[in-house]
Design a protein around this motif. Structure first.
Motif, PDB file in Angstrom:
ATOM      1  N   LEU A 188       0.860  -1.182   0.000  1.00  0.00           N
ATOM      2  CA  LEU A 188       0.000   0.000   0.000  1.00  0.00           C
ATOM      3  C   LEU A 188       0.896   1.233   0.000  1.00  0.00           C
ATOM      4  O   LEU A 188       1.952   1.237   0.634  1.00  0.00           O
ATOM      5  CB  LEU A 188      -0.854  -0.012   1.278  1.00  0.00           C
ATOM      6  CG  LEU A 188      -2.250   0.596   1.254  1.00  0.00           C
ATOM      7  CD1 LEU A 188      -3.150  -0.164   0.300  1.00  0.00           C
ATOM      8  CD2 LEU A 188      -2.845   0.570   2.657  1.00  0.00           C
ATOM      9  N   ALA A 189       0.473   2.288  -0.719  1.00  0.00           N
ATOM     10  CA  ALA A 189       1.230   3.541  -0.741  1.00  0.00           C
ATOM     11  C   ALA A 189       0.238   4.698  -0.825  1.00  0.00           C
ATOM     12  O   ALA A 189      -0.934   4.499  -1.164  1.00  0.00           O
ATOM     13  CB  ALA A 189       2.193   3.571  -1.924  1.00  0.00           C
ATOM     14  N   PRO A 190       0.675   5.932  -0.514  1.00  0.00           N
ATOM     15  CA  PRO A 190      -0.267   7.061  -0.536  1.00  0.00           C
ATOM     16  C   PRO A 190      -0.955   7.216  -1.888  1.00  0.00           C
ATOM     17  O   PRO A 190      -0.288   7.305  -2.922  1.00  0.00           O
ATOM     18  CB  PRO A 190       0.637   8.266  -0.234  1.00  0.00           C
ATOM     19  CG  PRO A 190       1.786   7.691   0.531  1.00  0.00           C
ATOM     20  CD  PRO A 190       2.015   6.341  -0.076  1.00  0.00           C
ATOM     21  N   GLY A 191      -2.295   7.236  -1.881  1.00  0.00           N
ATOM     22  CA  GLY A 191      -3.024   7.320  -3.131  1.00  0.00           C
ATOM     23  C   GLY A 191      -4.325   8.096  -3.037  1.00  0.00           C
ATOM     24  O   GLY A 191      -5.145   8.040  -3.947  1.00  0.00           O
ATOM     25  N   VAL A 192      -4.532   8.821  -1.942  1.00  0.00           N
ATOM     26  CA  VAL A 192      -5.761   9.597  -1.763  1.00  0.00           C
ATOM     27  C   VAL A 192      -5.391  11.057  -1.501  1.00  0.00           C
ATOM     28  O   VAL A 192      -4.570  11.347  -0.633  1.00  0.00           O
ATOM     29  CB  VAL A 192      -6.609   9.043  -0.594  1.00  0.00           C
ATOM     30  CG1 VAL A 192      -7.823   9.927  -0.333  1.00  0.00           C
ATOM     31  CG2 VAL A 192      -7.055   7.616  -0.889  1.00  0.00           C
ATOM     32  N   ASP A 193      -5.996  11.940  -2.272  1.00  0.00           N
ATOM     33  CA  ASP A 193      -5.729  13.381  -2.125  1.00  0.00           C
ATOM     34  C   ASP A 193      -4.237  13.690  -2.215  1.00  0.00           C
ATOM     35  O   ASP A 193      -3.667  14.388  -1.383  1.00  0.00           O
ATOM     36  CB  ASP A 193      -6.287  13.911  -0.795  1.00  0.00           C
ATOM     37  CG  ASP A 193      -7.795  13.921  -0.780  1.00  0.00           C
ATOM     38  OD1 ASP A 193      -8.395  13.818  -1.865  1.00  0.00           O
ATOM     39  OD2 ASP A 193      -8.380  14.020   0.313  1.00  0.00           O
ATOM     40  N   VAL A 194      -3.616  13.152  -3.239  1.00  0.00           N
ATOM     41  CA  VAL A 194      -2.189  13.408  -3.474  1.00  0.00           C
ATOM     42  C   VAL A 194      -2.060  14.721  -4.241  1.00  0.00           C
ATOM     43  O   VAL A 194      -2.680  14.905  -5.292  1.00  0.00           O
ATOM     44  CB  VAL A 194      -1.552  12.251  -4.264  1.00  0.00           C
ATOM     45  CG1 VAL A 194      -0.109  12.574  -4.616  1.00  0.00           C
ATOM     46  CG2 VAL A 194      -1.637  10.957  -3.455  1.00  0.00           C
ATOM     47  N   LEU A 195      -1.292  15.637  -3.699  1.00  0.00           N
ATOM     48  CA  LEU A 195      -1.119  16.949  -4.325  1.00  0.00           C
ATOM     49  C   LEU A 195      -0.130  16.838  -5.478  1.00  0.00           C
ATOM     50  O   LEU A 195       0.976  16.334  -5.312  1.00  0.00           O
ATOM     51  CB  LEU A 195      -0.604  17.957  -3.295  1.00  0.00           C
ATOM     52  CG  LEU A 195      -0.592  19.414  -3.750  1.00  0.00           C
ATOM     53  CD1 LEU A 195      -1.986  19.927  -4.005  1.00  0.00           C
ATOM     54  CD2 LEU A 195       0.120  20.285  -2.719  1.00  0.00           C
ATOM     55  N   ALA A 196      -0.565  17.294  -6.651  1.00  0.00           N
ATOM     56  CA  ALA A 196       0.254  17.109  -7.844  1.00  0.00           C
ATOM     57  C   ALA A 196       0.234  18.345  -8.718  1.00  0.00           C
ATOM     58  O   ALA A 196      -0.769  19.066  -8.782  1.00  0.00           O
ATOM     59  CB  ALA A 196      -0.272  15.916  -8.643  1.00  0.00           C
ATOM     60  N   ALA A 197       1.340  18.597  -9.394  1.00  0.00           N
ATOM     61  CA  ALA A 197       1.403  19.690 -10.357  1.00  0.00           C
ATOM     62  C   ALA A 197       0.520  19.352 -11.548  1.00  0.00           C
ATOM     63  O   ALA A 197       0.526  18.229 -12.043  1.00  0.00           O
ATOM     64  CB  ALA A 197       2.846  19.893 -10.819  1.00  0.00           C
ATOM     65  N   VAL A 198      -0.254  20.337 -11.994  1.00  0.00           N
ATOM     66  CA  VAL A 198      -1.121  20.148 -13.165  1.00  0.00           C
ATOM     67  C   VAL A 198      -0.928  21.313 -14.122  1.00  0.00           C
ATOM     68  O   VAL A 198      -0.348  22.346 -13.776  1.00  0.00           O
ATOM     69  CB  VAL A 198      -2.613  20.045 -12.761  1.00  0.00           C
ATOM     70  CG1 VAL A 198      -2.857  18.824 -11.890  1.00  0.00           C
ATOM     71  CG2 VAL A 198      -3.076  21.308 -12.044  1.00  0.00           C
TER      72      VAL A 198
END
Length: 597
Positions: free
Chosen positions: A350-360
């Motif tokens: 399991l790894a962080p996958g919810v509400d991950v802040l990303a450049a768009v």
């Protein structure tokens, strides 16, 4: 950034809205693949770019010590946003665009295979794929086929497990792939509402404007069930325009449908009572928030108990960190047992996958509020597509520290060092439902990058082990040739599908005893003595022989046999753990899952 590695053979291709000059020491490769699309007689959409770049800003997302590979999200997954900067800051990145809006299944598989093969030829160290096709046997699965070729070359392959939730929904479960599920973070984004009776309630909200609403009427359709649940076309604009609308919990419609209805009827803002929200962060087109049904009782009582209910204030864009419990297994994260090969426990991690802040892309509308399109430099995304690049980044770091390690060794280090206890001291929970999760949900646990650097022992595998595994599946010559992409291979007299894997799964019916043979390699201190600690609940019995392992040098190997016995009265799903513990503070942990079939 360090110079581009000398062994790098890739390139940056010229194309629409993309010049090779855009590449640099960080982005060292960029290619696109559309010959499959063209062979299918399809045209690239006028909304897309015929180049490595795509028109809505998805680009280079994953990392490796020499070069990483990211192929774009597909039918079942969202697009992956990057962790190259956060997890492995000095990693070089290469990206391979392989999917198009006008794809057919056949054209997509052709271009994905071409892109992965090119990445192998270019000399990547890590591949990260946040995409998936339908679950099929390995000889029909292009990701599995290309991945085993990558692993043969020493490339660590990381794939998203899928976003289908539920049991037996994992994708990309081939045993030579690291399959990643999604976990939540210890952070929430919320809004608060204070009623005129002084009660303040806090709920989840992604509404993107910092607004402060005061003294607004609260509307609740208490005398009409369809109005109370904000059912489609149920609300009367004359009743709700300019008011904050309360929508009750229901199975008749989803929260997104309720939001659309409130917006249609002219509601000023909305409060949704629900324990399960399907709203994405870009869906909040009007000021709105979700409240759990438990706290919703208070607002419903108030709305029905006074003649003119009012909201005293409503506030947005509030962030809270250190929230508990965290991490949890995301509700959407695909679960095992793997539908193609349930004999390998998937997902792996399991790894962080919810509400991950990303450049768009800052020039592409992210959401719409009122009559305005909003753009942003950063946005929140959720999915196993976000989780996989985290693990790719960890793999890049491990490859840099331990360049001699095989892909299986890297996976083993990540799995055996993972944790299964959340920040409340309890076993990881399933999001939404709130009950304890199991290895079918989280695999070996949540990734713990620093611990993975020094795992103590590893469960290693080589290419021939995977050949033996395929032989054990009973594949015929044509199927073997398709997966291995070579005309000759050797199967032993007694091929075995019990790989030297860092996790264990027992699928039992009448036969309730299973033995596993494993070999561990010492990658810790030369002089090390490990003792086995077995944890198992009533209904399960685990024994091990030998129960101690003594090493006198690095890379020395020792084998053991683990025996699992299940009581006929045991629950359908039951699990325990094997933990090898030495005098140097290493704990090498493996889940042991048993499922009645």
């Amino acid at each position: 950034m360090p110079p581009v590695p000398q062994q790098w053979k890739g390139q940056c291709e010229n194309g629409t809205a993309f010049s090779p000059s855009i590449c640099n020491r960080k982005l060292i490769g960029a290619r696109s693949f559309s010959k499959g699309l063209q062979a299918a007689g399809r045209n690239i959409s006028k909304f897309e770019y015929d180049s490595p770049r795509d028109s809505d800003g998805h680009g280079t997302h994953t990392s490796s010590t020499a070069a990483g590979n990211h192929v774009h999200g597909a039918s079942h997954f969202g697009y992956a946003k990057g962790t190259a900067r956060g997890v492995a800051p000095r990693a070089h990145v290469a990206m391979y665009k392989v999917l198009w809006a006008t794809d057919t299944f056949q054209s997509a598989t052709s271009d994905v295979l071409a892109g992965m093969d090119q990445a192998i030829a270019d000399g990547v160290d890590i591949m990260s794929l946040s995409l998936g096709f339908e679950q099929t046997p390995y000889f029909k699965d292009v990701i599995a086929i290309a991945s085993i070729s990558a692993v043969k070359k020493g490339i660590f392959v990381v794939c998203a497990a899928g976003n289908d939730g539920g049991l037996q929904t994992t994708y990309n479960g081939a045993p030579w792939i690291m399959t990643v599920g999604a976990g939540t973070l210890d952070r929430i984004f919320h809004a608060s509402v204070t009623l005129h009776n002084g009660v303040t309630l806090k709920g989840i909200s992604y509404f993107p404007e910092s607004i402060y609403i005061t003294d607004k009427p609260l509307y609740y359709g208490k005398d009409d069930e369809n109005k109370a649940i904000c059912n489609r076309k149920a609300l009367d604009p004359e009743e709700v325009t300019g008011k904050i609308v309360l929508c009750d919990n229901t199975t008749e419609t989803d929260v997104y449908g309720q939001l659309v209805e409130v917006e249609r009827a002219g509601g000023y803002a909305a409060i949704f009572l629900t324990d399960y929200s399907d709203l994405d962060s870009s869906d909040y087109k009007i000021p709105s928030m979700t409240l759990p049904t438990s706290s919703g009782v208070l607002i419903r009582q108030y709305a029905t108990g006074v003649s003119e209910p009012k909201v005293k204030r409503m506030q947005f864009i509030l962030t809270e960190v250190g929230t508990k419990p965290a991490p949890q297994v995301a509700f959407f994260s695909s679960r095992g047992p793997d539908p193609i090969n349930p004999g390998i426990l998937k997902p792996d991690i399991l790894a962080p996958g919810v509400d991950v802040l990303a450049a768009v892309a800052p020039n592409v509308p992210y959401t719409e509020v009122g009559n305005y399109d909003l753009v942003t430099d950063y946005a929140l995304y959720s999915g196993t597509s976000m989780a996989a690049p985290h693990v790719a980044g960890v793999g890049a770091l491990l490859k840099a520290v331990h360049p001699e390690w095989s892909p299986a060794a890297i996976r083993s280090a990540i799995m055996t060092s993972a944790y299964t206890i959340d920040n409340t001291g309890a076993i990881l929970k399933n999001e939404m439902a709130g009950f304890p999760a199991t290895p079918i949900d989280f695999g070996a646990g949540h990734v713990n990058p620093n611990k993975a650097m020094d795992p103590g022992l590893i469960y290693d595998l080589n290419f021939q082990d995977y050949v033996e595994f395929l032989c054990g599946l009973g594949y015929n010559d044509k199927q073997m040739k398709t997966v291995l992409r070579q005309s000759e291979w050797n199967c032993s007299q007694e091929p075995n599908t019990d790989l030297n894997y860092p996790s264990f799964i027992v699928l039992y019916n009448n036969e309730t005893v299973k033995n596993f043979s494993r070999v561990v390699t010492n990658v810790g201190q030369e002089e090390s003595a490990y003792r086995a600690i077995l944890e198992f609940p009533t209904g399960m019995s685990i024994s091990i022989e030998p129960s101690t392992l003594t090493f006198t040098q690095k890379y020395q190997k020792q084998d053991f046999v683990l025996s699992v016995e299940i009581d006929s009265e045991a629950p359908r799903m039951i699990y325990g753990y094997l933990r090898w513990i030495d005098q140097h503070n290493h704990t090498v942990s493996s889940p042991i899952m048993a499922i009645k079939i």
